[in-house]
Design a protein around this motif. Structure first.
Motif, PDB file in Angstrom:
ATOM      1  N   UNK A 165      -5.180  -1.082   3.299  1.00 22.88           N
ATOM      2  CA  UNK A 165      -4.641  -2.409   3.559  1.00 22.88           C
ATOM      3  C   UNK A 165      -5.739  -3.457   3.700  1.00 22.88           C
ATOM      4  N   UNK A 166      -6.959  -3.016   4.020  1.00 25.17           N
ATOM      5  CA  UNK A 166      -8.035  -3.963   4.239  1.00 25.17           C
ATOM      6  C   UNK A 166      -7.934  -4.653   5.579  1.00 25.17           C
ATOM      7  N   UNK A 167      -7.600  -3.894   6.628  1.00 22.72           N
ATOM      8  CA  UNK A 167      -7.456  -4.474   7.959  1.00 22.72           C
ATOM      9  C   UNK A 167      -7.898  -3.455   8.988  1.00 22.72           C
TER      10      UNK A 167
ATOM     11  N   UNK B  12       0.822  -1.210   0.000  1.00 25.98           N
ATOM     12  CA  UNK B  12       0.000   0.000   0.000  1.00 25.98           C
ATOM     13  C   UNK B  12       0.853   1.257   0.000  1.00 25.98           C
ATOM     14  N   UNK B  13       1.966   1.236   0.721  1.00 32.27           N
ATOM     15  CA  UNK B  13       2.829   2.420   0.771  1.00 32.27           C
ATOM     16  C   UNK B  13       3.565   2.629  -0.552  1.00 32.27           C
TER      17      UNK B  13
ATOM     18  N   UNK C 278       2.173  -4.865  -6.662  1.00 31.90           N
ATOM     19  CA  UNK C 278       1.179  -4.018  -7.327  1.00 31.90           C
ATOM     20  C   UNK C 278      -0.161  -4.745  -7.433  1.00 31.90           C
ATOM     21  N   UNK C 279      -0.123  -6.045  -7.777  1.00 31.77           N
ATOM     22  CA  UNK C 279      -1.357  -6.823  -7.835  1.00 31.77           C
ATOM     23  C   UNK C 279      -1.949  -7.000  -6.440  1.00 31.77           C
ATOM     24  N   UNK C 280      -1.106  -7.189  -5.437  1.00 31.17           N
ATOM     25  CA  UNK C 280      -1.594  -7.343  -4.074  1.00 31.17           C
ATOM     26  C   UNK C 280      -2.299  -6.077  -3.597  1.00 31.17           C
ATOM     27  N   UNK C 281      -1.720  -4.912  -3.909  1.00 28.57           N
ATOM     28  CA  UNK C 281      -2.338  -3.653  -3.499  1.00 28.57           C
ATOM     29  C   UNK C 281      -3.655  -3.407  -4.215  1.00 28.57           C
TER      30      UNK C 281
END
Length: 426
Positions: A165-167, A141-142, A241-244
């Motif tokens: 972050x979804x948390x 995310x950062x 990038x895909x994770x974010x």
């Protein structure tokens, strides 16, 4: 003038068109104008592109450019001499900053630094235990924030960052502390007030930098702790990038596919299949966890399984490795029963912010001392109904305010302390 004085294209658009993207929005108009002017001062202070104060005054004060609206308003309010002095001081401050922090010639320089950190994060094995998976989401995310900011320095508040972050907020806060201790993150300035986030800087820890340098040279690596073990297969890694892009969606809520599902999905490719063993190697998840998460991803249409290999669903493919599809992810969230979880989290964070601001206001009011003025005119001196003076010792005093009696000149008439007569009131 800007045709003869070199300036970057982005700074030129900021000068001529103003802040069209809202990058320099502040608490109010004066704060936003100061930020825009300071950004232009820094752009005009880069080595090899220094503007003279007269050029800076001409471009912002005496030319109707959209980026100079704050400087022209300053001139209208306080005069040309004050406005020129203010802009000169801002230009000097920007030159000191540029000399101290080095020159920023163009955006590719900052992109190269961000790419270096991204490569280090993707080459690092983040253990699923001890919060390593959450730390990987934090850095992903950062890195997206750094791309928008144009450098490794970025500003963010805790709750909005937790939403990206979804948390939960506490989870993001604990992750920040771990990353600071490990050397991945540095706090430059703590955020204070209502609209001020904290300033952070991403960096690569020196042990990780040394280990990656030795791995790139082809030498055999000595035995290292688990947290410093790099992924031996360079083609199997978690794309940050895909994770974010997907980790904040409801489908990857803690009660849905979770962080493990997001990490596995960020490893998959639409054309190159990966075995569960390689995915386990990239994510350090337990083999049973990998199997369960992959089965759920396939069941919800996010991944495909062919002859023991797993592929990214074609609906999620695009120009980049993973292109999120709103309908596919929404269907997965409904299947997992997590639809609307993100909206609930954002609403809860909004209530927390409102309650915190109300608490600050009430605290300031309670802390502010209430001064009790002493009553200097005792009771019985003036009739409270008619305002007639009952104590002759107070003749010559204006007792309309019992806290502050005033001595009148000889022959003056004191105002009564009671209600005004009907004729005077009329």
């Amino acid at each position: 003038m800007w045709e003869h004085r070199e300036i970057s294209k982005r700074s030129l658009r900021l000068l001529l068109e103003g802040d069209t993207e809202g990058r320099y929005a502040g608490r109010d108009d004066p704060d936003s104008g100061y930020r825009i002017t300071m950004a232009l001062a820094l752009a005009c202070s880069q080595p090899g592109r220094e503007w003279t104060p007269a050029d800076f005054h001409q471009a912002l004060i005496y030319t109707p450019t959209r980026g100079g609206w704050w400087a022209r308003k300053l001139r209208e309010r306080k005069g040309s001499e004050y406005a020129e002095g203010k802009l000169t001081a801002m230009l000097d401050k920007a030159r000191e900053f540029a000399a101290r922090n080095g020159s920023i010639t163009d955006r590719p320089d900052s992109v190269e630094k961000i790419t270096e950190v991204r490569r280090a994060v993707e080459s690092f094995t983040w253990s699923s235990r001890g919060g390593g998976a959450v730390d990987q989401k934090n850095l992903a995310a950062r890195l997206r924030l750094c791309e928008r900011a144009g450098g490794l320095d970025h500003t963010t508040a805790l709750r909005p960052h937790a939403e990206r972050m979804g948390c939960a907020k506490s989870t993001a806060e604990a992750s920040d502390q771990r990353l600071v201790s490990a050397g991945w993150l540095e706090l430059l300035e703590a955020g204070t007030g209502k609209n001020h986030g904290s300033r952070w800087r991403l960096k690569i820890p020196q042990p990780v930098r040394e280990l990656l340098a030795r791995a790139a040279s082809g030498h055999s690596l000595p035995p290292t702790p688990q947290e410093l073990a790099t992924v031996p297969d360079p083609h199997t890694f978690t794309d940050t990038a895909a994770l974010a892009a997907v980790m904040s969606h409801d489908a990857f809520h803690h009660y849905g596919h979770g962080t493990s599902g997001a990490r596995l999905l960020a490893c998959l490719d639409v054309t190159e299949g990966l075995s569960p063993q390689r995915l386990q190697q990239a994510t350090t998840l337990h083999r049973t966890t990998v199997t369960r998460r992959l089965d759920k991803l396939v069941a919800d249409g996010l991944a495909l399984e062919r002859e023991g290999l797993y592929y990214l669903a074609p609906e999620l493919s695009g120009p980049v490795r993973l292109q999120p599809d709103g309908e596919v992810l929404a269907h997965a969230a409904e299947q997992q029963g997590t639809a609307g979880m993100g909206e609930r989290r954002r609403a809860r964070h909004a209530r927390d912010r409102a309650n915190y601001q109300r608490w600050l206001t009430e605290r300031d009011l309670r802390a502010r001392p209430v001064r009790q003025w002493p009553v200097l005119v005792p009771e019985g001196v003036v009739d409270p109904v008619t305002g007639e003076l009952l104590d002759e010792r107070w003749r010559g005093w204006d007792t309309s305010d019992p806290h502050r009696p005033v001595w009148l000149a000889p022959g003056a008439t004191a105002r009564p302390n009671g209600p005004e007569p009907a004729a005077e009131a009329a």
